[in-house]
Design an enzyme around this catalytic site. Structure first.
Site, PDB file in Angstrom:
ATOM      1  N   GLU A 122      -1.891  16.613  -6.177  1.00 17.11           N
ATOM      2  CA  GLU A 122      -2.593  16.323  -7.425  1.00 17.11           C
ATOM      3  C   GLU A 122      -3.962  17.004  -7.488  1.00 17.11           C
ATOM      4  O   GLU A 122      -4.650  17.134  -6.465  1.00 17.11           O
ATOM      5  CB  GLU A 122      -2.796  14.807  -7.543  1.00 17.11           C
ATOM      6  CG  GLU A 122      -1.482  14.059  -7.610  1.00 17.11           C
ATOM      7  CD  GLU A 122      -1.567  12.585  -7.263  1.00 17.11           C
ATOM      8  OE1 GLU A 122      -0.770  11.811  -7.800  1.00 17.11           O
ATOM      9  OE2 GLU A 122      -2.433  12.204  -6.456  1.00 17.11           O
TER      10      GLU A 122
ATOM     11  N   ASP B 239       0.683   4.303  -6.733  1.00 19.68           N
ATOM     12  CA  ASP B 239      -0.172   5.277  -7.405  1.00 19.68           C
ATOM     13  C   ASP B 239       0.577   6.526  -7.824  1.00 19.68           C
ATOM     14  O   ASP B 239      -0.021   7.583  -7.973  1.00 19.68           O
ATOM     15  CB  ASP B 239      -1.380   5.629  -6.502  1.00 19.68           C
ATOM     16  CG  ASP B 239      -0.957   6.190  -5.159  1.00 19.68           C
ATOM     17  OD1 ASP B 239       0.263   6.309  -4.913  1.00 19.68           O
ATOM     18  OD2 ASP B 239      -1.835   6.520  -4.346  1.00 19.68           O
TER      19      ASP B 239
HETATM   20  P1  NAD Z   1      -0.793   5.385   5.615  1.00 20.02           P
HETATM   21  O1  NAD Z   1       0.537   6.051   5.568  1.00 20.02           O
HETATM   22  O2  NAD Z   1      -1.781   5.806   6.623  1.00 20.02           O
HETATM   23  O3  NAD Z   1      -0.578   3.782   5.782  1.00 20.02           O
HETATM   24  C1  NAD Z   1       0.324   3.068   5.009  1.00 20.02           C
HETATM   25  C2  NAD Z   1       0.864   1.887   5.820  1.00 20.02           C
HETATM   26  O4  NAD Z   1       1.726   1.111   4.963  1.00 20.02           O
HETATM   27  C3  NAD Z   1       1.728   2.302   7.031  1.00 20.02           C
HETATM   28  O5  NAD Z   1       1.164   1.786   8.222  1.00 20.02           O
HETATM   29  C4  NAD Z   1       3.106   1.695   6.721  1.00 20.02           C
HETATM   30  O6  NAD Z   1       3.769   1.226   7.880  1.00 20.02           O
HETATM   31  C5  NAD Z   1       2.741   0.550   5.792  1.00 20.02           C
HETATM   32  N1  NAD Z   1       3.838   0.089   4.931  1.00 20.02           N
HETATM   33  C6  NAD Z   1       4.659   0.830   4.161  1.00 20.02           C
HETATM   34  N2  NAD Z   1       5.515   0.016   3.500  1.00 20.02           N
HETATM   35  C7  NAD Z   1       5.204  -1.254   3.847  1.00 20.02           C
HETATM   36  C8  NAD Z   1       5.703  -2.533   3.484  1.00 20.02           C
HETATM   37  N3  NAD Z   1       6.724  -2.647   2.616  1.00 20.02           N
HETATM   38  N4  NAD Z   1       5.143  -3.631   4.025  1.00 20.02           N
HETATM   39  C9  NAD Z   1       4.108  -3.516   4.902  1.00 20.02           C
HETATM   40  N5  NAD Z   1       3.578  -2.326   5.297  1.00 20.02           N
HETATM   41  C10 NAD Z   1       4.131  -1.223   4.764  1.00 20.02           C
HETATM   42  O7  NAD Z   1      -1.395   5.522   4.139  1.00 20.02           O
HETATM   43  P2  NAD Z   1      -2.923   5.347   3.676  1.00 20.02           P
HETATM   44  O8  NAD Z   1      -3.654   6.637   3.736  1.00 20.02           O
HETATM   45  O9  NAD Z   1      -3.518   4.146   4.354  1.00 20.02           O
HETATM   46  O10 NAD Z   1      -2.720   5.010   2.124  1.00 20.02           O
HETATM   47  C11 NAD Z   1      -2.141   3.785   1.725  1.00 20.02           C
HETATM   48  C12 NAD Z   1      -1.719   3.892   0.286  1.00 20.02           C
HETATM   49  O11 NAD Z   1      -2.859   3.968  -0.550  1.00 20.02           O
HETATM   50  C13 NAD Z   1      -0.884   5.135  -0.032  1.00 20.02           C
HETATM   51  O12 NAD Z   1       0.192   4.742  -0.859  1.00 20.02           O
HETATM   52  C14 NAD Z   1      -1.831   6.042  -0.779  1.00 20.02           C
HETATM   53  O13 NAD Z   1      -1.155   6.895  -1.671  1.00 20.02           O
HETATM   54  C15 NAD Z   1      -2.694   5.029  -1.475  1.00 20.02           C
HETATM   55  N6  NAD Z   1      -4.043   5.477  -1.853  1.00 20.02           N
HETATM   56  C16 NAD Z   1      -4.521   5.046  -3.049  1.00 20.02           C
HETATM   57  C17 NAD Z   1      -5.805   5.387  -3.427  1.00 20.02           C
HETATM   58  C18 NAD Z   1      -6.354   4.864  -4.720  1.00 20.02           C
HETATM   59  O14 NAD Z   1      -7.422   5.301  -5.136  1.00 20.02           O
HETATM   60  N7  NAD Z   1      -5.699   3.930  -5.360  1.00 20.02           N
HETATM   61  C19 NAD Z   1      -6.586   6.196  -2.597  1.00 20.02           C
HETATM   62  C20 NAD Z   1      -6.085   6.588  -1.365  1.00 20.02           C
HETATM   63  C21 NAD Z   1      -4.796   6.215  -0.987  1.00 20.02           C
END
Ligand code: NAD
Length: 342
Positions: free
Chosen positions: A56, A227
């Site tokens: 993105e 997201d």
């Molecule tokens: P990451 O991959 O480092 O961590 C995500 C964690 O979620 C993993 O440890 C995984 O095991 C766990 N997980 C997945 N499905 C699960 C479930 N059903 N139940 C419990 N745990 C589960 O990712 P990250 O960098 O920490 O990002 C987390 C999320 O936040 C991503 O989806 C990312 O796209 C989003 N994000 C959003 C914003 C925003 O501004 N809204 C900004 C950054 C990241």
């Protein structure tokens, strides 16, 4: 010259300053920018969706600066040895279009996302909130917890991740920071006594990481992991329980939890609450939901803040990014000087 804050510089800066002081100051920058929402050029981010994830571009500008961030979201990346989210970004002068600051934004995104969650919770959660449930314990999680302590005053974190190692990593990182930390065996257990629930999972699916039964009255939810189209975290029934707050509705209706709802599903823009133009929480038993997807103005704010922080320090250095011939019409002359005809 364009100033550049790379990963090593950002790591040194964050390590020296500390996450909570940074988040506290960053929330001030975010609030300033959210309160002048009308001054920004706004559009949903430009996204390329592939079976494995999203890439993105997130642009915005005011009268002085233009900013954009390049960011990805690939939930299957950690299993392949890569991070789910990486990013970099640029701040440019509107008056001549020259980039003035370029930065790594993997760390800056974690900081700005945590600061935005905490800013929203500061406006929407019950003021006596002390217990945070973190569902998802990956890269964003520790930043989310520390920001919530800095801005809202939580002292206890209940962590649930379906990957036990990730939950234990998060607990290990947070315990020395003086928080009471417990690893729960389910989302329901993590939420049982929570005042604030932050869902930050990554899975390219329509999930119900949080079910309606997990959410007790009076809770504030930050849903940050839903997201992109086809990637949500909340049982849609939760959205019917409380007012839903969003960043920029045209983007959130495509990417956020409310993609599960009709196009006229009622939402309140967070900037209006922060500006005193719309109510936030109106009852202690209300469930408030911040359907966060991440918006370009948050990246603008963190780039503006990081640039101010780096100015006059060695946390950023000039880079040779833009060709600047003495005669602005003689770009060719640069080549001629370097490669004279023999
Ligand atoms: P990451 O991959 O480092 O961590 C995500 C964690 O979620 C993993 O440890 C995984 O095991 C766990 N997980 C997945 N499905 C699960 C479930 N059903 N139940 C419990 N745990 C589960 O990712 P990250 O960098 O920490 O990002 C987390 C999320 O936040 C991503 O989806 C990312 O796209 C989003 N994000 C959003 C914003 C925003 O501004 N809204 C900004 C950054 C990241």
């Amino acid at each position: 010259m364009t100033e550049f804050m790379g990963v090593r510089d950002a790591v040194r800066w964050v390590s020296m300053r500390g996450i909570e002081p940074i988040v506290t100051e960053l929330v001030e920058y975010l609030e300033q920018d959210f309160r002048r929402w009308g001054e920004f050029d706004k559009a949903p981010r430009v996204a390329k969706y592939t079976p494995l994830g999203a890439i993105e571009l997130m642009p915005t500008c005011d009268a002085e600066f233009y900013a954009f961030k390049y960011v990805n979201g690939h939930p299957s990346n950690p299993a392949r040895g890569f991070q789910t989210v990486v990013a970099f970004g640029v701040l440019a002068n509107v008056h001549n279009g020259y980039p003035v600051f370029m930065a790594e934004m993997t760390l800056l995104t974690a900081l700005r996302t945590a600061a935005t969650s905490a800013m929203a919770a500061g406006a929407l959660a019950r003021p006596d909130s002390r217990v945070l449930a973190l569902i998802g314990a990956g890269s964003q999680s520790e930043f989310q917890a520390l920001a919530m302590r800095a801005i809202v005053g939580i002292d206890t974190v209940m962590i649930y991740d379906r990957d036990q190692d990730a939950a234990e990593k998060c607990a290990r990182n947070l315990k020395p920071m003086g928080l009471h930390v417990t690893v729960a065996s389910s989302a329901a257990e993590a939420c049982a006594h929570a005042d604030i629930v932050t869902t930050c999972t990554a899975d390219k699916s329509v999930s119900a990481v949080l079910t309606d039964n997990d959410v007790r009255p009076g809770v504030h939810i930050n849903a940050i992991g839903g997201d992109c189209p086809g990637k949500t975290e909340l049982d849609p029934a939760i959205l019917d329980r409380g007012p839903v707050f969003v960043e920029f509705p045209p983007q959130t209706r495509i990417e956020g939890e409310i993609q599960a709802k009709p196009a006229d599903f009622p939402v309140t823009e967070l900037w209006k609450v922060l500006s005193g133009l719309a109510p936030g929480r109106t009852d202690p038993d209300q469930v408030t939901i911040f359907d966060s997807v991440g918006f370009a103005i948050e990246d603008f704010s963190v780039l503006r803040y990081a640039r101010d922080q780096a100015r006059g320090t060695d946390y950023a250095r000039p880079i040779d990014l833009i060709a600047e011939p003495e005669d602005p019409k003689d770009l060719f002359g640069l080549i001629h000087v370097l490669s004279p005809v023999k």
